[in-house]
Design a protein around this motif. Structure first.
Motif, PDB file in Angstrom:
ATOM      1  N   PRO A 191      10.125 -14.623 -15.522  1.00  0.00           N
ATOM      2  CA  PRO A 191       9.274 -13.853 -16.806  1.00  0.00           C
ATOM      3  C   PRO A 191       8.024 -13.734 -16.669  1.00  0.00           C
ATOM      4  N   GLY A 192       7.609 -12.399 -16.870  1.00  0.00           N
ATOM      5  CA  GLY A 192       6.298 -12.113 -16.689  1.00  0.00           C
ATOM      6  C   GLY A 192       5.707 -11.856 -15.305  1.00  0.00           C
ATOM      7  N   GLY A 193       6.561 -11.847 -14.375  1.00  0.00           N
ATOM      8  CA  GLY A 193       6.104 -11.646 -12.904  1.00  0.00           C
ATOM      9  C   GLY A 193       5.733  -9.961 -13.017  1.00  0.00           C
ATOM     10  N   ASN A 194       4.869  -9.627 -11.981  1.00  0.00           N
ATOM     11  CA  ASN A 194       4.015  -8.508 -11.870  1.00  0.00           C
ATOM     12  C   ASN A 194       4.991  -7.124 -11.708  1.00  0.00           C
ATOM     13  N   GLY A 195       5.962  -7.671 -10.826  1.00  0.00           N
ATOM     14  CA  GLY A 195       6.888  -6.503 -10.753  1.00  0.00           C
ATOM     15  C   GLY A 195       6.537  -5.652  -9.628  1.00  0.00           C
ATOM     16  N   GLU A 196       7.222  -4.338  -9.255  1.00  0.00           N
ATOM     17  CA  GLU A 196       6.926  -3.513  -8.184  1.00  0.00           C
ATOM     18  C   GLU A 196       6.031  -2.580  -8.371  1.00  0.00           C
ATOM     19  N   GLN A 197       5.481  -2.360  -9.728  1.00  0.00           N
ATOM     20  CA  GLN A 197       4.382  -1.071  -9.793  1.00  0.00           C
ATOM     21  C   GLN A 197       3.615  -0.979  -8.950  1.00  0.00           C
ATOM     22  N   THR A 198       2.464  -1.928  -8.977  1.00  0.00           N
ATOM     23  CA  THR A 198       1.382  -1.984  -8.294  1.00  0.00           C
ATOM     24  C   THR A 198       1.638  -1.532  -6.797  1.00  0.00           C
ATOM     25  N   ILE A 199       2.728  -2.276  -6.173  1.00  0.00           N
ATOM     26  CA  ILE A 199       2.876  -2.336  -4.715  1.00  0.00           C
ATOM     27  C   ILE A 199       3.511  -0.919  -4.344  1.00  0.00           C
ATOM     28  N   VAL A 200       4.146  -0.338  -5.394  1.00  0.00           N
ATOM     29  CA  VAL A 200       4.716   0.965  -5.008  1.00  0.00           C
ATOM     30  C   VAL A 200       3.614   1.922  -5.129  1.00  0.00           C
ATOM     31  N   CYS A 209       2.056   1.764  -1.738  1.00  0.00           N
ATOM     32  CA  CYS A 209       2.656   2.010  -0.481  1.00  0.00           C
ATOM     33  C   CYS A 209       2.978   3.790  -0.681  1.00  0.00           C
ATOM     34  N   ALA A 210       2.844   4.403  -2.002  1.00  0.00           N
ATOM     35  CA  ALA A 210       2.843   5.720  -2.213  1.00  0.00           C
ATOM     36  C   ALA A 210       1.724   6.525  -1.614  1.00  0.00           C
ATOM     37  N   ASP A 211       0.632   5.707  -2.014  1.00  0.00           N
ATOM     38  CA  ASP A 211      -0.649   6.341  -1.664  1.00  0.00           C
ATOM     39  C   ASP A 211      -1.010   6.304  -0.010  1.00  0.00           C
ATOM     40  N   TRP A 212      -0.430   5.174   0.629  1.00  0.00           N
ATOM     41  CA  TRP A 212      -0.520   4.887   1.998  1.00  0.00           C
ATOM     42  C   TRP A 212       0.370   5.934   2.831  1.00  0.00           C
ATOM     43  N   LEU A 213       1.596   6.117   2.371  1.00  0.00           N
ATOM     44  CA  LEU A 213       2.462   7.052   2.932  1.00  0.00           C
ATOM     45  C   LEU A 213       1.982   8.709   2.656  1.00  0.00           C
ATOM     46  N   SER A 214       1.586   8.860   1.366  1.00  0.00           N
ATOM     47  CA  SER A 214       0.932  10.180   1.297  1.00  0.00           C
ATOM     48  C   SER A 214      -0.045  10.560   2.295  1.00  0.00           C
ATOM     49  N   ALA A 215      -1.091   9.737   2.464  1.00  0.00           N
ATOM     50  CA  ALA A 215      -1.950  10.033   3.456  1.00  0.00           C
ATOM     51  C   ALA A 215      -1.335   9.952   4.815  1.00  0.00           C
ATOM     52  N   ASN A 216      -0.286   9.454   5.151  1.00  0.00           N
ATOM     53  CA  ASN A 216       0.259   9.937   6.558  1.00  0.00           C
ATOM     54  C   ASN A 216       1.269  10.915   6.555  1.00  0.00           C
ATOM     55  N   ASP A 217       1.385  11.804   5.573  1.00  0.00           N
ATOM     56  CA  ASP A 217       1.905  13.189   5.650  1.00  0.00           C
ATOM     57  C   ASP A 217       3.489  13.062   4.980  1.00  0.00           C
ATOM     58  N   PHE A 218       3.515  12.110   4.315  1.00  0.00           N
ATOM     59  CA  PHE A 218       5.059  11.743   3.670  1.00  0.00           C
ATOM     60  C   PHE A 218       5.002  12.604   2.447  1.00  0.00           C
ATOM     61  N   GLU A 219       6.490  13.218   2.002  1.00  0.00           N
ATOM     62  CA  GLU A 219       6.461  13.585   0.750  1.00  0.00           C
ATOM     63  C   GLU A 219       7.307  12.455   0.085  1.00  0.00           C
TER      64      GLU A 219
END
Length: 371
Positions: free
Chosen positions: A22-31, A34-44
């Motif tokens: 309970p209170g764990g940070n969850g996936e929002q920050t890491i997603v 990853c979205a920024d990294w993959l977007s910078a590498n030409d992923f949709e």
């Protein structure tokens, strides 16, 4: 493009599953990362967030057309960090290993699949990178992904010590509620002790486990198992307990279904009801996950093995993974990941040479399968 550098950045992001802690940070920050990294590498980029604050990410590198699509699947949530020996979010490299929460289970696999997918070029088929939520609890992340995406094949990069994993067990949980009758401790003629009655069931359950262990075996996984996980009952020392609840887990092998397991347990309870005075119980099925078995002749299996460059070690896992959900959705898949140790433990590490090797094998597999 180095998977070691990417892994270090992933480890530094707290992604503890809040359904476990309970209170764990969850996936929002890491997603987001990853979205920024993959977007910078030409992923949709596609962000899926059926449960607010618990997103999964699907990143697609579109092929030129006419090729096969491949999904790489890895979970970005981790178990808790309490009790970890050292700083769980500070990656530390020592003796060819990187330490930190999630290095082994399974941010190493996530880093490898992201880098491998980004390295590939001039493909005909699509590469789909799924960074999913909640595998450590209920796997709603992969379930949500499969509502929107499919592929011709998939690789789950859970840790496998660089061995080709073609099967794993499933599980089903049950609650058994044993009924007693409350009465003052001084009036045994009025009371029925639910906890004592539960003892009959526990003895029968132990015998059932023995029967399973000596029964027919799956060629990779052996036999199914059963154990009592939780027990609760009673109100106070001077009262006969009116109820006792036992939660149990049955680990299943291919060919064993939740209905099959429920019938086994029902037969045990029916026998006790018929033979033990005042025994009454109700059985309730909880979460169920199917076992998994890959076709060893599937194209994705043969392609990955060809890219190993050495005779493969074929293995099976006793634990459950998202492979079962992918297979149930009609996507041929297998599990292949890093070497290391310490999943859910006080220290956790990945062997960095295996991280590099995984990245290379995935890169070759994607190129051949999608190209």
């Amino acid at each position: 493009m180095n998977p070691r550098d990417l892994l270090a950045e992933l480890i530094a992001i707290d992604s503890v599953n809040p359904d476990l802690v309970p209170g764990g940070n969850g996936e929002q920050t890491i997603v987001d990362f990853c979205a920024d990294w993959l977007s910078a590498n030409d992923f949709e980029i596609h962000r899926l967030e059926q449960r607010p604050g618990r997103p999964s990410l699907v990143a697609v590198k579109k092929g030129s057309g006419g090729g096969r699509s491949l999904m790489l699947n890895g979970h970005v949530d981790t178990v808790g960090t309490a009790g970890y020996d050292g700083d769980p979010l500070k990656p530390e490299v020592k003796d060819g290993k990187m330490f930190g929460r999630g290095t082994f289970d399974m941010k190493g696999g996530v880093a490898a699949m992201m880098v491998a997918a980004a390295r590939t070029k001039d493909l005909r088929g699509d590469v789909i990178v799924a960074c999913v939520a909640d595998e450590e609890h209920g796997s709603f992340g992969t379930e949500e992904v499969l509502q929107h995406f499919t592929a011709d094949a998939a690789i789950v990069t859970e840790p496998s010590h660089l061995e080709v994993t073609l099967a794993h067990k499933g599980f089903v949980w049950f609650d058994v509620e044993i009924e007693g009758r409350a009465a003052h401790g001084s009036r045994p003629e009025l009371g029925v002790d639910a906890i004592a009655k539960a003892g009959h069931f526990l003895v029968a359950l132990e015998q059932h486990g023995h029967d399973l262990a000596t029964g027919p075996k799956h060629h990779l996984l052996g036999t199914g198992t059963v154990h009592a996980s939780l027990i609760s009952g009673g109100e106070e020392a001077s009262t006969y307990p009116s109820a006792c609840r036992i939660t149990l887990e049955r680990r299943t092998v291919p060919g064993e279904t939740p209905d099959h397991v429920e019938n086994e347990l029902t037969q045990i309870l029916d026998h006790l009801t018929a033979t033990v005075p005042d025994f009454k119980a109700a059985l309730t099925r909880g979460l169920a996950r199917d076992p998994f078995e890959a076709d060893p002749d599937a194209e994705i299996v043969r392609t990955l093995i060809a890219n190993l460059g050495a005779p493969p070690v074929i293995r099976a896992e006793p634990f459950w993974t998202d492979c079962a959900l992918l297979a149930a959705a009609g996507i041929p898949c297998l599990l292949f990941g890093v070497d290391g140790a310490g999943a859910h433990a006080a220290t956790e590490h990945v062997d960095l040479a295996s991280l590099d090797r995984l990245t290379d094998v995935l890169t070759g597999t994607i190129t051949e399968f999608c190209g």
